[in-house]
Motif scaffolding. Structure first.
Motif, PDB file in Angstrom:
ATOM      1  N   LEU A   1      87.471 -65.683   4.217  1.00 61.10           N
ATOM      2  CA  LEU A   1      86.530 -66.682   3.657  1.00 61.10           C
ATOM      3  C   LEU A   1      86.824 -67.654   3.736  1.00 61.10           C
ATOM      4  CD1 LEU A   1      85.252 -64.950   0.544  1.00 61.10           C
ATOM      5  CD2 LEU A   1      86.479 -67.285   1.103  1.00 61.10           C
TER       6      LEU A   1
ATOM      7  N   SER B   1      87.721 -58.808  -3.466  1.00 54.44           N
ATOM      8  CA  SER B   1      85.728 -59.038  -2.711  1.00 54.44           C
ATOM      9  C   SER B   1      85.244 -58.976  -4.306  1.00 54.44           C
ATOM     10  CB  SER B   1      85.117 -58.381  -2.297  1.00 54.44           C
ATOM     11  OG  SER B   1      85.523 -57.976  -0.876  1.00 54.44           O
TER      12      SER B   1
ATOM     13  N   HIS C   1      81.960 -61.455   4.541  1.00 56.91           N
ATOM     14  CA  HIS C   1      83.432 -61.279   4.602  1.00 56.91           C
ATOM     15  C   HIS C   1      83.982 -59.678   4.588  1.00 56.91           C
ATOM     16  CE1 HIS C   1      87.815 -60.988   3.160  1.00 56.91           C
ATOM     17  NE2 HIS C   1      87.729 -61.939   4.165  1.00 56.91           N
TER      18      HIS C   1
END
Length: 265
Positions: free
Chosen positions: A217, A131, A147
């Motif tokens: 995502l 991320s 997400h």
């Protein structure tokens, strides 16, 4: 050295990969860091001399940096000591994007608040690492953060009920429903009154969350999500995260205050 097979050098020293979640300056040149690792979980370490101008450690211990570390178990305190550090990913893109930086702070805050110290969770570690990389590379902070929130809740056993009413267990229909963070997720229209503070879970928001849950995502990234819907989804998850964390989460609030006070260019 991969963290997959930690190599004990002796009784005190061990190697690990780690991401810097937070830090606190102490004395004249030292820092206490909160880090998360794949196999040892989240914990605090001491970095002696990290703030000195010529420190060999300092450049590798910046916020959100992913580093390889050599740590020494302390004989006199609960804080292990950083003996060596080498940057794996610096996430330089975060330094030039205030929005991405604010969301990275939120990801780190969730890791700190929702995980137990010294509890291994390799999947959560790699979720954070991926991320942060996406944020640094310029992927939508809203998408990356939603997400991460949803995936982290699932990994830690906190995923809210999304397909069945949390009160009566009936399967939810394709219609506007309710959302109770206190009870743990979605409510059918009949049970919405079970929580006087329940929020609306609109059908579009329900679809976004289910798509996020089932396909992740990339699937949500293909949608055109208008600001009103984005705010609804963020609000639903934000309320639920505050209940799970049992406290307010401050990182996104601070970022928005900074953004609002920034002068127009």
């Amino acid at each position: 050295m991969s963290d997959q097979q930690p190599l004990p050098l002796n009784e005190r020293l061990y190697r690990t990969e780690a991401i810097i979640l937070s830090r606190m300056d102490i004395k004249e040149a030292d820092r206490i860091l909160t880090i998360v690792t794949p196999r040892h979980g989240k914990f605090k370490v001491m970095a002696y001399g990290a703030r000195k101008p010529l420190s060999r450690l300092g450049p590798h211990l910046e916020y959100f940096t992913r580093s390889r570390m050599l740590l020494a178990r302390s004989r006199n305190s609960d804080l292990d000591v950083v003996s060596e550090a080498e940057t794996v990913e610096s996430h330089l893109g975060l330094q030039h994007d205030l929005e991405a930086l604010g969301h990275a702070s939120h990801l780190a805050e969730l890791m700190i608040r929702l995980t137990e110290d010294r509890q291994e969770n390799e999947a959560a570690y790699h979720l954070l690492a991926n991320s942060l990389r996406l944020l640094s590379d310029g992927v939508s902070p809203w998408l990356v953060t939603r997400h991460y929130e949803w995936a982290l809740l699932g990994m830690l056993g906190y995923k809210p009920s999304l397909y069945d009413c949390v009160a009566c267990s009936i399967s939810l229909q394709a219609e506007d429903n309710g959302w109770s963070s206190r009870l743990g997720g979605a409510l059918c229209p009949i049970c919405r009154g079970a929580d006087g503070s329940a929020r609306l879970l609109s059908l579009p928001a329900q679809k976004v969350l289910r798509l996020l849950d089932r396909e992740g995502l990339p699937a949500v990234a293909r949608l055109e999500i208008r600001p009103t819907l984005a705010n609804e989804v963020e609000g639903l998850l934000g309320d639920y995260l505050r209940v799970v964390a049992e406290r307010d989460l401050n990182s996104l609030r601070v970022w928005r205050a900074m953004e609002a006070s920034a002068p127009y260019s």
